[in-house]
Design an enzyme around this catalytic site. Structure first.
Site, short mmCIF file in Angstrom:
data_model
loop_
_atom_site.label_atom_id
_atom_site.label_comp_id
_atom_site.label_asym_id
_atom_site.label_seq_id
_atom_site.Cartn_x
_atom_site.Cartn_y
_atom_site.Cartn_z
N ASP A 138 0.85 -1.20 0.00
CA ASP A 138 0.00 0.00 0.00
C ASP A 138 0.88 1.25 0.00
O ASP A 138 0.85 2.06 0.93
CB ASP A 138 -0.96 0.01 1.20
CG ASP A 138 -0.24 0.08 2.55
OD1 ASP A 138 -0.87 0.54 3.53
OD2 ASP A 138 0.95 -0.30 2.62
N ASP A 148 6.71 1.19 1.84
CA ASP A 148 6.41 0.18 0.82
C ASP A 148 7.28 0.41 -0.42
O ASP A 148 7.74 -0.53 -1.07
CB ASP A 148 4.96 0.26 0.38
CG ASP A 148 3.97 0.08 1.52
OD1 ASP A 148 3.79 1.03 2.30
OD2 ASP A 148 3.41 -1.01 1.64
N ASN A 160 -2.51 2.79 3.36
CA ASN A 160 -1.96 4.12 3.69
C ASN A 160 -2.76 5.22 3.01
O ASN A 160 -2.87 6.33 3.52
CB ASN A 160 -0.50 4.20 3.23
CG ASN A 160 0.43 3.49 4.17
OD1 ASN A 160 0.27 3.55 5.39
ND2 ASN A 160 1.41 2.78 3.60
N THR A 184 2.81 -5.99 2.81
CA THR A 184 3.27 -4.83 3.58
C THR A 184 2.17 -3.77 3.73
O THR A 184 2.45 -2.62 4.06
CB THR A 184 4.50 -4.18 2.92
OG1 THR A 184 4.13 -3.70 1.61
CG2 THR A 184 5.65 -5.16 2.81
N PHE A 222 -1.08 -0.57 12.37
CA PHE A 222 -1.93 -0.07 11.28
C PHE A 222 -2.42 -1.18 10.34
O PHE A 222 -3.61 -1.26 10.04
CB PHE A 222 -1.19 1.00 10.48
CG PHE A 222 -1.99 1.54 9.33
CD1 PHE A 222 -1.89 0.97 8.07
CD2 PHE A 222 -2.88 2.59 9.52
CE1 PHE A 222 -2.66 1.45 7.00
CE2 PHE A 222 -3.64 3.08 8.46
CZ PHE A 222 -3.54 2.50 7.20
N ASN A 223 -1.51 -2.02 9.81
CA ASN A 223 -1.92 -3.00 8.79
C ASN A 223 -2.92 -4.01 9.33
O ASN A 223 -3.79 -4.48 8.61
CB ASN A 223 -0.69 -3.74 8.24
CG ASN A 223 0.15 -2.88 7.32
OD1 ASN A 223 -0.34 -1.89 6.76
ND2 ASN A 223 1.42 -3.22 7.18
N HIS A 258 9.59 0.39 7.94
CA HIS A 258 9.04 -0.92 8.29
C HIS A 258 9.14 -1.96 7.17
O HIS A 258 9.72 -3.02 7.36
CB HIS A 258 7.55 -0.79 8.65
CG HIS A 258 7.21 0.29 9.61
ND1 HIS A 258 7.30 0.15 10.98
CD2 HIS A 258 6.73 1.55 9.39
CE1 HIS A 258 6.90 1.26 11.57
NE2 HIS A 258 6.56 2.12 10.64
N ASP A 259 8.57 -1.66 6.01
CA ASP A 259 8.22 -2.69 5.04
C ASP A 259 9.37 -3.44 4.39
O ASP A 259 9.28 -4.67 4.22
CB ASP A 259 7.33 -2.08 3.95
CG ASP A 259 5.98 -1.66 4.52
OD1 ASP A 259 5.36 -0.75 3.95
OD2 ASP A 259 5.55 -2.24 5.53
O1 RIB Z 1 2.37 0.18 10.76
C1 RIB Z 1 3.26 0.33 9.69
C2 RIB Z 1 2.69 -0.25 8.43
O2 RIB Z 1 1.48 0.42 8.07
C3 RIB Z 1 3.61 -0.06 7.21
O3 RIB Z 1 3.41 -1.10 6.31
C4 RIB Z 1 3.14 1.23 6.63
O4 RIB Z 1 3.45 1.36 5.24
C5 RIB Z 1 1.65 1.10 6.83
O5 RIB Z 1 1.15 0.30 5.75
CA CA Z 2 2.78 -0.52 4.02
#
Ligand code: RIB
Ligand code: CA
Length: 348
Positions: free
Chosen positions: A46, A51, A75, A161, A200-201, A274-275
């Site tokens: 996303d 990403d 996102n 991701t 979040f994801n 993160h991703d």
């Molecule tokens: O919490 C972080 C994740 O949520 C990452 O993948 C960021 O890109 C969002 O998608």
């Molecule tokens: Ca992401």
């Protein structure tokens, strides 16, 4: 001499097991027969600043055979995450890898939660991008993923991701689909980043996450507890800037914007990327240390919906359903990531 209990189990060993320091092991699957064979991967994402780095690493590193990029709402809206995938692939000179767009809303959760406060209105604010030249080959990412997996010579690894919506939909539509492993950026063994409990994801589509963790397929969970140690520090930015290519400048602009939002929202001096750690873990399994654990996604808690309850200490007795990352080597990660930006930038 160990104390023999009535059950015949060595109670002392039980205590030792509990007290064992949590040392991770490699998080990827058993090494492939041919350890030099590239791992076939579909990246579901996303974009999203981080990403974008996952896409670049997957496309650049020869240990990965990137078969497709699929997009999901997360996102930002699906239109924006799909445009952003095309934009970063165009800027990085990534061609010949199909892009398919997927679900624009969660399986069951209310839709509409985007992360404008972190990724901006476009979902990838910072650089100015030209018109993308990378096309969208399908608007049915789930069917597209299935057709790739069904026709590929070896089992395919899925990397997720963004919210797990597309992959959960794939598992529901095609039971028994031959997936080698699912590596997800999501969840946390500790606290969340959109609520005190939820990452979040997962929070964006908890039902999808529960389907993935409950699929019975090998799952590697790369949660905030490790991604928050992979920071785009000023030293990282200066190494990227020193590459001196137009792509390096795009990456610096992405990370500069991302750093500004993470600073104002979370007080991070440097933002966690993160991703791409999911991809790096496939390239170099020593980057992450994992512990097998039973992970449960909270679906009903009023304060905890979307939490990943990771049973690292076997309190529940539930069978482990994932390899949860518990240690990370950020230096090894950045070596891979900066090399990818260098190699892609040299070709553009
Ligand atoms: O919490 C972080 C994740 O949520 C990452 O993948 C960021 O890109 C969002 O998608
Ligand atoms: Ca992401």
């Amino acid at each position: 001499m160990a104390q023999e209990s009535v059950t015949g189990r060595d109670e002392l060993q039980d205590v030792r097991d509990l007290e064992m320091p949590r040392r991770g092991t490699g998080c990827a699957a058993e090494p492939a027969e041919d350890a030099h064979a590239a791992i076939p991967v579909i990246l579901d994402c996303d974009p999203g600043h981080d990403d974008a780095f996952a896409i670049m690493l997957a496309a650049a590193n020869p240990a990965i055979d990137l078969l497709a990029v699929t997009t999901v709402a997360g996102n930002q809206t699906l239109d924006k995450t799909t445009l952003n995938a095309r934009r970063i692939m165009t800027a990085a000179g990534i061609s010949g890898i199909p892009v398919a767009s997927g679900r624009d809303r969660p399986l069951m959760a209310p839709s509409g939660r985007v992360a404008t406060e972190i990724h901006g209105e476009s979902g990838m604010d910072g650089p100015s991008f030209g018109e993308p030249t990378v096309p969208v080959v399908s608007t049915d990412a789930v069917g597209f993923m299935h057709s790739i997996i069904a026709n590929h010579a070896e089992p395919v690894t899925l990397v997720v991701t963004g919210p797990f919506t597309n992959v959960a939909a794939l598992l529901l539509a095609y039971p028994g689909v031959p997936v080698e492993r699912i590596v997800v950026m999501g969840g946390s063994t500790e606290r969340g980043n959109v609520t005190p409990a939820a990452e979040f994801n997962i929070y964006a589509d908890p039902e999808a996450a529960q389907i993935v963790f409950g699929s019975g397929l090998p799952v590697t969970m790369v949660g905030l507890n490790v991604t928050h140690q992979v920071l785009a520090t000023p030293s990282v930015l200066s190494k990227i800037s020193a590459l001196g290519t137009p792509l390096a400048a795009v990456c610096v602009d992405l990370l500069t914007f991302y750093a500004s939002t993470y600073k104002s929202l979370f007080g991070f001096d440097s933002p966690p990327v993160h991703d791409p750690l999911t991809i790096a873990a496939l390239i170099d399994p020593a980057i992450l240390g994992c512990s097998s654990a039973a992970v449960t996604v909270e679906l009903n808690g009023t304060a905890t919906r979307g939490a990943t309850v990771v049973d690292l200490d076997r309190w529940t007795g539930a069978a482990p359903n994932c390899d949860a990352a518990v240690t990370v080597d950020p230096t090894r990660f950045w070596d891979l990531m900066i090399a990818a930006i260098r190699d892609l930038g040299d070709d553009t």
